[in-house]
Design a protein around this motif. Sequence first.
Motif, PDB file in Angstrom:
ATOM      1  N   SER A 100     -95.999  -8.926  32.157  1.00 24.97           N
ATOM      2  CA  SER A 100     -96.411  -7.572  32.512  1.00 24.97           C
ATOM      3  C   SER A 100     -95.260  -6.846  33.194  1.00 24.97           C
ATOM      4  O   SER A 100     -94.396  -7.465  33.832  1.00 24.97           O
ATOM      5  N   ILE A 101     -95.278  -5.522  33.077  1.00 23.87           N
ATOM      6  CA  ILE A 101     -94.191  -4.735  33.669  1.00 23.87           C
ATOM      7  C   ILE A 101     -94.220  -4.851  35.197  1.00 23.87           C
ATOM      8  O   ILE A 101     -93.166  -4.737  35.853  1.00 23.87           O
ATOM      9  N   ILE A 147     -88.935  -3.236  26.371  1.00 23.27           N
ATOM     10  CA  ILE A 147     -89.718  -3.144  27.602  1.00 23.27           C
ATOM     11  C   ILE A 147     -90.895  -2.205  27.379  1.00 23.27           C
ATOM     12  O   ILE A 147     -90.735  -1.069  26.932  1.00 23.27           O
ATOM     13  N   SER A 163     -90.833  -6.126  37.083  1.00 24.03           N
ATOM     14  CA  SER A 163     -90.101  -5.277  38.024  1.00 24.03           C
ATOM     15  C   SER A 163     -89.574  -6.053  39.225  1.00 24.03           C
ATOM     16  O   SER A 163     -88.735  -5.550  39.969  1.00 24.03           O
ATOM     17  N   THR A 205     -93.758  -7.021  28.147  1.00 23.79           N
ATOM     18  CA  THR A 205     -92.415  -7.216  27.605  1.00 23.79           C
ATOM     19  C   THR A 205     -92.273  -8.648  27.120  1.00 23.79           C
ATOM     20  O   THR A 205     -92.709  -9.594  27.782  1.00 23.79           O
ATOM     21  N   MET A 244     -88.446   1.476  34.595  1.00 24.22           N
ATOM     22  CA  MET A 244     -88.322   0.293  33.724  1.00 24.22           C
ATOM     23  C   MET A 244     -88.613   0.681  32.278  1.00 24.22           C
ATOM     24  O   MET A 244     -87.893   0.270  31.351  1.00 24.22           O
ATOM     25  N   LEU A 245     -89.678   1.469  32.075  1.00 27.06           N
ATOM     26  CA  LEU A 245     -90.033   1.881  30.719  1.00 27.06           C
ATOM     27  C   LEU A 245     -88.937   2.733  30.082  1.00 27.06           C
ATOM     28  O   LEU A 245     -88.762   2.721  28.857  1.00 27.06           O
ATOM     29  N   GLN A 293     -91.907   1.458  37.840  1.00 25.76           N
ATOM     30  CA  GLN A 293     -92.287   0.973  36.517  1.00 25.76           C
ATOM     31  C   GLN A 293     -91.923   1.989  35.440  1.00 25.76           C
ATOM     32  O   GLN A 293     -91.565   1.608  34.317  1.00 25.76           O
TER      33      GLN A 293
END
Length: 540
Positions: free
Chosen positions: A359-360, A340, A364, A344, A315-316, A312
């Motif tokens: 939600s992240i 993101i 994902s 997101t 991802m951020l 995660q």
Amino acid sequence: MRRLLLIVLLSVSSVFANNDVDEKTADTLAKLWEVIVDTRSELAEIRKPAAVALSEEETASNEKREAELAARLAGLKKQFDELASGIREEDLQTADEAKLDLKEEFQDVLRPLVKELKKATERPRETEELREREQRLVDQAELAEEALARLSRWGELNGGAGKEIEKLQDLWKARQKDAQGQLAALAVQMEQQNSERGPLLEPVSDAFGKFFKGRGLSLIKAVAALIFTWVALRWLWRMTCRLPLIRRQDHGAFGWRLVELTMVVATVCLAALAALLVLYFSGDWLLLTVFVVFLVGLGWTAKSTVPRTFEQTKMLLNLGPVRKGERLTFEGVPWEVGTIGIYTELRNTELTGGLIRMSIKRLSTLRSRPHDPAEAWFPSKTGDWVLSGGNLGKVVMQTPEYVQLVRLGGARETFATPDFLSMAPVNLSKSFRVKVIFGIDYAHQGIATGEVVEFFKAQLKLRVVDLLEERDHLNTINVEFHAAAASSLDYAILADFKGSAASRYNKIERGIQRICVDICNEKGWVIPFTQVTIHQAGDQ
């Protein structure tokens, strides 16, 4: 009268029955005491010093016999006491033996917290302990009274048994006196406690007052420090982002995302540190311990989520499988990935309400790819005419959940958006083609590829425009020889129209067929029937 006589007879019979039981018990006690005396004598005989030296085997045998006799004597004595008093030894339990204190167990786990809980519940616990102690003492007094009443029956016993009964009576009288004395003292103690107790809400108000003057104030200060630090640092970061030099930076770049993530982590750590410092300088070790245990628990829980947290974090930082500005498919619908974050935003501007927050953790599990500007985000727009499942309809609503079409005649048909896309709808609103296959008889084979093609083409250009609202809706029209079929010479009529004529798609298709029939009637060209051959199966 009869009923009274019956009651008297039953009472007399019960008295005699009790007397019989008492006589049997007295005889048993006397015999039991004789056994006890004999056992004591035998035990004393074994314990006498031997006149001559004994061998090891004889010494071991005597020790074993001595242990057996001692255990037997203890059992007989217990049996005599219980039979005489009518009370089992297990029923006799002093107040100290009955008390069960779990303070030390809890204090070993978390001493400060247990101490505060004990202090908060001190008054109710004291009251409950006094009530329990009072009930135990009442039970002991009743047991003693019952034992004395039973022992009084054996006053006629003589000899050693009688003396033992007297000792038991003295013992039970002492126990009864002790229980009664403790009850009297306990009654005074409970009365004092009740007199010290104020109004019903006074303890509650006192507890709240003490809490907010002491520990509650420390807790409020710690929470205020945490919130203030968080808000102040976030406000400072937003003000920094508004500076012209910072505003010109590429906020989607890896370096900027790393700085932003670092700032969020630093803000959380500094806010927690501010709360810890407030509790430390307040000297409130209980709240400090609870807060530290809470942080340690969070850290321990995060240990098992490190791999997922790492993904995660990627991802951020816009380094994961889903990246900002790219295209992904979620539940069969294409979406554009926004910035993101913890949540997101996914957008599709072609859909009504085309914005969802994901939600992240869920994000994902998806994958995105670069988007080409030529790619459409949806095969239609609201107001377009489409062919779906072979039927013509106008799109009146398309959302992330459903697409609604109005068919000719006004009927509305609704599809789930993924189902609508799976039908591969044909959008007619830009431009479209109508293709019609028409055939004439083989009798006109000589002119089939020349005169017929030219005449059909010329006449269709003139007459098809009558099917339209405006002449410029027609782009081109062409007629080509298609195939020499089994019973006809077929022609393909290809008519291209602008999207503004899409609502007349079915009318145009039918109209071209009608125009072709009219041309054949005018020219005397024969339209053949389809040849059908029927085979009759005979007996094999």
